[in-house]
Design an enzyme around this catalytic site. Structure first.
Site, PDB file in Angstrom:
ATOM      1  N   ARG A 199      -4.219  21.787 -11.818  1.00  0.00           N
ATOM      2  CA  ARG A 199      -3.334  20.858 -12.539  1.00  0.00           C
ATOM      3  C   ARG A 199      -3.818  20.574 -13.962  1.00  0.00           C
ATOM      4  O   ARG A 199      -3.030  20.217 -14.830  1.00  0.00           O
ATOM      5  CB  ARG A 199      -3.194  19.560 -11.732  1.00  0.00           C
ATOM      6  CG  ARG A 199      -2.134  18.640 -12.319  1.00  0.00           C
ATOM      7  CD  ARG A 199      -1.745  17.529 -11.362  1.00  0.00           C
ATOM      8  NE  ARG A 199      -0.755  16.676 -11.980  1.00  0.00           N
ATOM      9  CZ  ARG A 199       0.041  15.848 -11.321  1.00  0.00           C
ATOM     10  NH1 ARG A 199      -0.030  15.773 -10.011  1.00  0.00           N
ATOM     11  NH2 ARG A 199       0.924  15.100 -11.953  1.00  0.00           N
ATOM     12  N   LYS A 206       5.963  23.126 -13.633  1.00  0.00           N
ATOM     13  CA  LYS A 206       5.266  21.906 -13.199  1.00  0.00           C
ATOM     14  C   LYS A 206       5.222  21.830 -11.670  1.00  0.00           C
ATOM     15  O   LYS A 206       4.193  21.483 -11.087  1.00  0.00           O
ATOM     16  CB  LYS A 206       5.963  20.671 -13.777  1.00  0.00           C
ATOM     17  CG  LYS A 206       5.362  19.374 -13.285  1.00  0.00           C
ATOM     18  CD  LYS A 206       4.739  18.530 -14.341  1.00  0.00           C
ATOM     19  CE  LYS A 206       3.867  17.448 -13.737  1.00  0.00           C
ATOM     20  NZ  LYS A 206       3.643  16.307 -14.554  1.00  0.00           N
ATOM     21  N   ARG A 257       0.815  -1.234   0.000  1.00  0.00           N
ATOM     22  CA  ARG A 257       0.000   0.000   0.000  1.00  0.00           C
ATOM     23  C   ARG A 257       0.843   1.276   0.000  1.00  0.00           C
ATOM     24  O   ARG A 257       0.395   2.325   0.431  1.00  0.00           O
ATOM     25  CB  ARG A 257      -0.971   0.018   1.189  1.00  0.00           C
ATOM     26  CG  ARG A 257      -1.941  -1.140   1.186  1.00  0.00           C
ATOM     27  CD  ARG A 257      -3.146  -0.865   2.058  1.00  0.00           C
ATOM     28  NE  ARG A 257      -4.067  -1.978   1.978  1.00  0.00           N
ATOM     29  CZ  ARG A 257      -4.013  -3.041   2.766  1.00  0.00           C
ATOM     30  NH1 ARG A 257      -3.088  -3.116   3.701  1.00  0.00           N
ATOM     31  NH2 ARG A 257      -4.879  -4.007   2.628  1.00  0.00           N
ATOM     32  N   HIS A 282      -3.813  13.564 -27.388  1.00  0.00           N
ATOM     33  CA  HIS A 282      -4.087  12.158 -27.028  1.00  0.00           C
ATOM     34  C   HIS A 282      -4.903  11.459 -28.103  1.00  0.00           C
ATOM     35  O   HIS A 282      -4.732  10.263 -28.343  1.00  0.00           O
ATOM     36  CB  HIS A 282      -4.827  12.085 -25.691  1.00  0.00           C
ATOM     37  CG  HIS A 282      -3.911  12.153 -24.506  1.00  0.00           C
ATOM     38  ND1 HIS A 282      -4.363  12.289 -23.213  1.00  0.00           N
ATOM     39  CD2 HIS A 282      -2.567  12.114 -24.427  1.00  0.00           C
ATOM     40  CE1 HIS A 282      -3.332  12.327 -22.392  1.00  0.00           C
ATOM     41  NE2 HIS A 282      -2.227  12.222 -23.095  1.00  0.00           N
ATOM     42  N   ASN A 299      -2.652  19.943 -19.099  1.00  0.00           N
ATOM     43  CA  ASN A 299      -3.181  19.174 -20.236  1.00  0.00           C
ATOM     44  C   ASN A 299      -3.315  20.037 -21.490  1.00  0.00           C
ATOM     45  O   ASN A 299      -3.974  19.626 -22.452  1.00  0.00           O
ATOM     46  CB  ASN A 299      -4.546  18.566 -19.886  1.00  0.00           C
ATOM     47  CG  ASN A 299      -4.413  17.470 -18.856  1.00  0.00           C
ATOM     48  OD1 ASN A 299      -3.372  16.832 -18.749  1.00  0.00           O
ATOM     49  ND2 ASN A 299      -5.453  17.258 -18.064  1.00  0.00           N
ATOM     50  N   GLU A 346      -5.149  16.965  -9.122  1.00  0.00           N
ATOM     51  CA  GLU A 346      -5.845  17.505 -10.298  1.00  0.00           C
ATOM     52  C   GLU A 346      -7.302  17.826  -9.993  1.00  0.00           C
ATOM     53  O   GLU A 346      -8.217  17.435 -10.729  1.00  0.00           O
ATOM     54  CB  GLU A 346      -5.737  16.527 -11.487  1.00  0.00           C
ATOM     55  CG  GLU A 346      -5.996  17.218 -12.824  1.00  0.00           C
ATOM     56  CD  GLU A 346      -5.604  16.369 -14.033  1.00  0.00           C
ATOM     57  OE1 GLU A 346      -4.416  16.026 -14.125  1.00  0.00           O
ATOM     58  OE2 GLU A 346      -6.466  16.074 -14.850  1.00  0.00           O
ATOM     59  N   LYS A 378       2.086  11.352 -10.657  1.00  0.00           N
ATOM     60  CA  LYS A 378       1.149  10.524 -11.427  1.00  0.00           C
ATOM     61  C   LYS A 378       1.886   9.255 -11.835  1.00  0.00           C
ATOM     62  O   LYS A 378       2.943   9.324 -12.469  1.00  0.00           O
ATOM     63  CB  LYS A 378       0.678  11.253 -12.683  1.00  0.00           C
ATOM     64  CG  LYS A 378      -0.486  12.189 -12.451  1.00  0.00           C
ATOM     65  CD  LYS A 378      -1.037  12.687 -13.772  1.00  0.00           C
ATOM     66  CE  LYS A 378      -2.173  13.667 -13.536  1.00  0.00           C
ATOM     67  NZ  LYS A 378      -2.650  14.285 -14.792  1.00  0.00           N
ATOM     68  N   HIS A 402      -3.357  18.508 -24.920  1.00  0.00           N
ATOM     69  CA  HIS A 402      -3.435  17.060 -24.721  1.00  0.00           C
ATOM     70  C   HIS A 402      -4.754  16.445 -25.183  1.00  0.00           C
ATOM     71  O   HIS A 402      -4.806  15.246 -25.445  1.00  0.00           O
ATOM     72  CB  HIS A 402      -3.180  16.697 -23.258  1.00  0.00           C
ATOM     73  CG  HIS A 402      -1.722  16.752 -22.886  1.00  0.00           C
ATOM     74  ND1 HIS A 402      -0.967  17.898 -23.040  1.00  0.00           N
ATOM     75  CD2 HIS A 402      -0.876  15.819 -22.386  1.00  0.00           C
ATOM     76  CE1 HIS A 402       0.279  17.656 -22.643  1.00  0.00           C
ATOM     77  NE2 HIS A 402       0.367  16.404 -22.238  1.00  0.00           N
ATOM     78  N   GLU A 427       6.707  19.446 -24.598  1.00  0.00           N
ATOM     79  CA  GLU A 427       6.205  19.707 -23.245  1.00  0.00           C
ATOM     80  C   GLU A 427       6.859  20.969 -22.643  1.00  0.00           C
ATOM     81  O   GLU A 427       6.264  21.650 -21.822  1.00  0.00           O
ATOM     82  CB  GLU A 427       6.458  18.499 -22.323  1.00  0.00           C
ATOM     83  CG  GLU A 427       5.596  17.282 -22.624  1.00  0.00           C
ATOM     84  CD  GLU A 427       4.143  17.402 -22.122  1.00  0.00           C
ATOM     85  OE1 GLU A 427       3.809  18.386 -21.449  1.00  0.00           O
ATOM     86  OE2 GLU A 427       3.353  16.496 -22.445  1.00  0.00           O
ATOM     87  N   HIS A 482       4.785  11.306 -27.907  1.00  0.00           N
ATOM     88  CA  HIS A 482       3.835  12.118 -27.147  1.00  0.00           C
ATOM     89  C   HIS A 482       4.019  13.618 -27.413  1.00  0.00           C
ATOM     90  O   HIS A 482       3.050  14.338 -27.698  1.00  0.00           O
ATOM     91  CB  HIS A 482       4.026  11.793 -25.656  1.00  0.00           C
ATOM     92  CG  HIS A 482       3.152  12.595 -24.760  1.00  0.00           C
ATOM     93  ND1 HIS A 482       1.780  12.453 -24.728  1.00  0.00           N
ATOM     94  CD2 HIS A 482       3.446  13.579 -23.870  1.00  0.00           C
ATOM     95  CE1 HIS A 482       1.275  13.294 -23.847  1.00  0.00           C
ATOM     96  NE2 HIS A 482       2.261  13.990 -23.322  1.00  0.00           N
TER      97      HIS A 482
HETATM   98  N1  GLY Z   1       1.355  15.237 -17.337  1.00  0.00           N
HETATM   99  C1  GLY Z   1       0.327  16.017 -16.761  1.00  0.00           C
HETATM  100  C2  GLY Z   1       0.320  15.964 -15.283  1.00  0.00           C
HETATM  101  O1  GLY Z   1       1.274  15.520 -14.677  1.00  0.00           O
HETATM  102  O2  GLY Z   1      -0.646  16.363 -14.687  1.00  0.00           O
END
Ligand code: GLY
Length: 363
Positions: free
Chosen positions: A244, A230, A119, A255, A248, A240, A141, A251, A183, A267
């Site tokens: 956050r 970031k 966990r 995507h 995107n 998010e 993430k 994106h 990015e 990407h």
């Molecule tokens: N790659 C987008 C984020 O980390 O929220």
């Protein structure tokens, strides 16, 4: 460049350290109580992994090295289960640690291995690609892909520290560095115009005339600035819930391209076209000027990134956008700019409008 540390705030603050040679600092950064280290890496990083293994073992710890398939091939349930088996066999406990050494796919996997084992155990991230340094390895993430899509299984799990050794960029083919710049430019458009100026002033060095040797000084400055963007965003909104989402930018359409192209596009390249799409959407809704859309095209094209997509593929792209996890309920969501540096959310735009935007960016 002298070493730079960027703080990421939040419930568990941590530093992202950037510089040439910082890899050798990783052993001293491991939690004192950790007796065992699982070092997950992909094949291109074998030499670095061997060196790191020796350096960590010299601190008296047991190191288990797990080589996983490179790129998205490593982000599968099967590879994840293999990592769990190693952890189980080697008796990893709550106080032990996972280290992810590689590109964004490896750090996503390593983060999820750490998030799911007992966990949640500590993870230290060592991204070696530009994309990993400025995006994937920061912000917690983590996850894997399934047959049904990318990153559908995962967890938010903040690293204990992140180490970006710019020397490791030498392991990358040029196209990967260029894709990572997508990015970096995104960070400029949403938050830091100095990034855009730096790119504009160095288009020759970063684009047509690119060699890592000549580009490294400006790349290092861009990496630090993009990481600051970031870090600032995820420090305020780890899960998010609001802010956050601005990360995107580009994106939603990006995507969709990745899906339609079955992930053969890199990407950052898909995001570049996605940003041009978002900029054109903003122009058609009165938020950006023609000159600002041109700026998107000029910078991306100058870096060698694509700025358009073939015509005649709208239905598939729309379908892919509807399936994307950024869609909430049945509403498509875009991040658009209301002026450079001012991202806002655009929810449920008219499909006829989106089609017009597609026509404007396709050829
Ligand atoms: N790659 C987008 C984020 O980390 O929220």
């Amino acid at each position: 460049m002298s070493e730079k540390a960027i703080r990421v705030e939040g419930a568990q603050p941590y530093d992202v350290t950037v510089g040439s040679g910082v890899l050798s600092r990783v052993p001293e950064a491991l939690p004192e109580r950790a007796e065992r280290v699982l070092l997950i890496h992909s094949r291109p990083l074998t030499e670095y992994a061997a060196r790191m293994r020796n350096e960590i073992e010299a601190t008296g710890r047991t190191v288990v090295v797990d080589e996983v398939p490179d790129a998205e091939a490593g982000k599968t349930a099967q590879v994840l289960a293999g990592c769990w088996s190693v952890l189980g066999r080697e008796g990893f406990t709550r106080s032990d640690v996972v280290v992810g050494l590689g590109g964004g796919a490896v750090t996503d996997l390593a983060g999820f291995v750490a998030a799911s084992w007992l966990r949640g155990v500590t993870v230290v991230q060592v991204p070696t690609s530009l994309l990993g340094m400025v995006d994937a390895a920061i912000g917690g993430k983590t996850g894997i892909n399934t047959e049904e899509g990318k990153n559908l299984v995962g967890a938010f799990h903040a690293p204990a520290s992140v180490w970006c050794d710019t020397e490791t960029l030498r392991t990358l083919p040029r196209e990967h560095v260029v894709a990572g710049l997508g990015e970096v430019v995104k960070a400029g458009f949403i938050r830091d115009q100095a990034i855009l100026e730096l790119v504009e002033e160095n288009l020759e060095t970063l684009g047509e005339g690119f060699t890592l040797e000549s580009a490294l000084p400006v790349l290092e400055r861009l990496i630090v600035r993009a990481i600051r963007v970031k870090a600032d965003v995820v420090g305020q909104d780890f899960r998010e819930a609001f802010l956050r989402e601005i990360l995107n930018y580009g994106h939603t359409f990006g995507h969709a391209i990745e899906q339609v192209e079955d992930y053969r596009w890199r990407h950052g390249e898909a995001v570049a076209v996605g940003m041009v799409f978002a900029a054109e959407l903003a122009r058609q809704t009165g938020r950006l000027t023609e000159a600002e859309v041109d700026q998107h095209r000029r910078l991306c094209r100058g870096l060698g990134l694509p700025v358009s997509y073939p015509s005649g593929r709208w239905e598939g792209l729309l379908e892919a956008m509807r399936r994307d996890k950024k869609t909430r309920g049945s509403l498509l969501r875009f991040v658009v700019l209301e002026g450079i540096g001012n991202p806002v959310r655009l929810e449920g735009p008219d499909e006829a409008l989106l089609r017009d935007v597609y026509d404007a960016i396709s050829e």
